[in-house]
Design a protein around this motif. Structure first.
Motif, PDB file in Angstrom:
ATOM      1  N   LEU A   1      12.520  56.004  11.359  1.00  0.00           N
ATOM      2  CA  LEU A   1      13.648  55.483  10.597  1.00  0.00           C
ATOM      3  C   LEU A   1      13.809  56.296   9.306  1.00  0.00           C
ATOM      4  CD1 LEU A   1      12.938  51.648  10.919  1.00  0.00           C
ATOM      5  CD2 LEU A   1      14.507  53.019  12.298  1.00  0.00           C
ATOM      6  N   PRO A   2      15.040  56.699   8.971  1.00  0.00           N
ATOM      7  CA  PRO A   2      15.250  57.482   7.751  1.00  0.00           C
ATOM      8  C   PRO A   2      15.069  56.636   6.504  1.00  0.00           C
ATOM      9  CG  PRO A   2      17.356  56.983   8.783  1.00  0.00           C
ATOM     10  CD  PRO A   2      16.294  56.500   9.730  1.00  0.00           C
ATOM     11  N   ILE A   3      14.445  57.213   5.485  1.00  0.00           N
ATOM     12  CA  ILE A   3      14.289  56.554   4.192  1.00  0.00           C
ATOM     13  C   ILE A   3      14.756  57.510   3.098  1.00  0.00           C
ATOM     14  CG2 ILE A   3      12.339  55.135   4.945  1.00  0.00           C
ATOM     15  CD1 ILE A   3      10.511  57.006   3.341  1.00  0.00           C
ATOM     16  N   ILE A   4      14.965  56.947   1.935  1.00  0.00           N
ATOM     17  CA  ILE A   4      15.302  57.750   0.772  1.00  0.00           C
ATOM     18  C   ILE A   4      14.444  57.282  -0.397  1.00  0.00           C
ATOM     19  CG2 ILE A   4      17.216  56.262   0.091  1.00  0.00           C
ATOM     20  CD1 ILE A   4      17.178  60.084  -0.306  1.00  0.00           C
ATOM     21  N   VAL A   5      13.890  58.230  -1.135  1.00  0.00           N
ATOM     22  CA  VAL A   5      13.081  57.899  -2.304  1.00  0.00           C
ATOM     23  C   VAL A   5      13.862  58.290  -3.551  1.00  0.00           C
ATOM     24  CG1 VAL A   5      10.891  58.241  -3.499  1.00  0.00           C
ATOM     25  CG2 VAL A   5      10.969  58.314  -1.006  1.00  0.00           C
ATOM     26  N   LYS A   6      14.093  57.320  -4.428  1.00  0.00           N
ATOM     27  CA  LYS A   6      14.799  57.551  -5.676  1.00  0.00           C
ATOM     28  C   LYS A   6      14.034  56.877  -6.797  1.00  0.00           C
ATOM     29  CE  LYS A   6      19.284  56.993  -7.989  1.00  0.00           C
ATOM     30  NZ  LYS A   6      20.657  56.446  -7.873  1.00  0.00           N
ATOM     31  N   ASP A   7      13.729  57.649  -7.818  1.00  0.00           N
ATOM     32  CA  ASP A   7      12.949  57.137  -8.958  1.00  0.00           C
ATOM     33  C   ASP A   7      11.632  56.528  -8.498  1.00  0.00           C
ATOM     34  OD1 ASP A   7      15.038  57.868 -10.691  1.00  0.00           O
ATOM     35  OD2 ASP A   7      16.043  55.943 -10.398  1.00  0.00           O
ATOM     36  N   GLY A   8      11.049  57.135  -7.454  1.00  0.00           N
ATOM     37  CA  GLY A   8       9.752  56.691  -6.965  1.00  0.00           C
ATOM     38  C   GLY A   8       9.777  55.465  -6.091  1.00  0.00           C
ATOM     39  N   VAL A   9      10.977  54.953  -5.764  1.00  0.00           N
ATOM     40  CA  VAL A   9      11.111  53.759  -4.927  1.00  0.00           C
ATOM     41  C   VAL A   9      11.642  54.163  -3.557  1.00  0.00           C
ATOM     42  CG1 VAL A   9      12.174  51.483  -4.691  1.00  0.00           C
ATOM     43  CG2 VAL A   9      11.581  52.354  -6.969  1.00  0.00           C
TER      44      VAL A   9
END
Length: 380
Positions: free
Chosen positions: A289-297
């Protein structure tokens, strides 16, 4: 070989010694010395007044350094174990996802190969998170692979490499029988990705359930007419709860509430870290499943949280700052409770006879040194 660590702020369950020393003989601790006491050794390491704690035990971590346990490669396991060691984690349970049987078998083979020649954290067994979960509580797990609890499958996996811990939904068909069988075989069962009621929880506990997985996340919430798993975890005096202390999966008030009202002996700090831990922000994958990490989250495209990028000691720092509780108490939740629950003898204390798995932290809780089996394996 004898190693003497001097000028250390020794913090262990019930112990807080400023300016103490620890004598290591081979892989074991042979003495804990008060300020001014000394002992003969082959080498001496000055801790510089920094904090010396029992090595952390992370029982729930999927990955780090761009690698995932379910990559099914010994190279990935080695990379994650090395990252964990840099966090001060001396024992780690490689944690799987809800995936097919063949993938889980390949994970077991990869961990077995790594364990034969470990370079970082020790891996005494595997944590299966799923695949026996509630499809309505998948969170970041892949619903395509959810299936009924199957003890024969887990038994076969354990014959490749030990399954020590499994997270499942106890309200699903066949789960209670599975919990009884797994518990009898020495596997710790934990309720997670579950919509269980308090009555479901009580039945599961009677069958052998010992833990709750990533407390408050993807579990039935507390309500004034049905307390669910969250209420069960707060009410029950015996059940241990995993807790992600990144201030994201649980807000600071919930962390404070839980650590204030739950006995510290029943608390287990985890990271639930992903491959994106130790990596910059950006896109990634979790179980296909694709995820995205932004500001460490880390989040799925749906917005659901998808594990963490937390480094272990930072979770301890967060709890210490939020609760004000002494580290000599909180440290029970970083190693001793895990060791006792999983039957990992000789771990979790800085005490004569215990394994010399140790972490040296500075005032910001950054890892300076990690000792595994008495050997200095990492130095910043």
């Amino acid at each position: 070989m004898k190693t003497l660590i001097t000028n250390a702020h020794i913090i262990s369950p019930g112990i807080d010694i400023v300016g103490g020393s620890v004598l290591i003989d081979g892989s074991r601790i042979s003495a804990v010395l008060q300020p001014g006491e000394t002992a003969a050794a082959d080498r001496t390491i000055d801790a510089g007044g920094n904090m010396l704690l029992p090595g952390f035990i992370d029982i729930h971590s999927h990955g780090a350094g761009g690698c995932d346990t379910c990559d099914c490669s010994v190279e990935s396991i080695r990379t994650i174990a090395d990252c964990k060691m840099k966090e001060g984690v001396t024992t780690w349970l490689p944690t799987t996802l809800t995936l097919g049987t063949k993938t889980l078998e390949d994970v077991c083979h990869a961990v077995k190969e790594y364990a034969a020649a470990p370079t970082g954290s020790k891996t005494p067994g595997i944590h299966l998170e799923g695949p026996y979960i509630n499809p309505k509580q998948c969170g970041a797990q892949n619903p395509a692979f959810v299936r009924p609890a199957d003890y024969d499958e887990v038994k076969s996996l354990s014959e490749i490499y030990p399954v020590l811990y499994i997270s499942l939904a106890p309200e699903m068909p066949g789960a209670l029988d599975f919990i009884a069988q797994a518990t009898a075989a020495g596997i710790t069962c934990s309720a997670g990705h579950s919509a269980a009621s308090y009555a479901d929880f009580q039945k599961a506990k009677a069958a052998g359930l010992k833990h709750l997985t990533h407390f408050c996340n993807q579990m039935s919430p507390q309500h004034h007419r049905e307390i669910g798993l969250v209420g069960s975890g707060m009410l029950d005096k015996d059940i241990k709860i995993e807790i992600i202390c990144d201030k994201i999966h649980l807000c600071t008030d919930m962390l404070n509430l839980t650590f204030t009202n739950k006995n510290i002996e029943q608390m287990i700090m985890i990271t639930d870290s992903l491959a994106c831990s130790w990596m910059p922000d950006g896109p990634g994958q979790l179980g296909g499943l694709p995820i995205i990490v932004k500001d460490g989250v880390a989040r799925l495209e749906s917005g659901n949280l998808a594990g963490s990028t937390l480094r272990y000691a930072k979770g301890l720092k967060n709890v210490w700052e939020i609760t004000g509780k002494p580290l000599s108490e909180l440290v029970k939740a970083t190693s001793l409770n895990q060791a006792q629950s999983l039957g990992l003898s000789g771990l979790g204390k800085i005490s004569p006879g215990y394994t010399a798995d140790l972490v040296l932290l500075d005032a910001e809780f950054d890892t300076l040194k990690t000792f595994i089996d008495g050997e200095l394996r990492y130095e910043a």
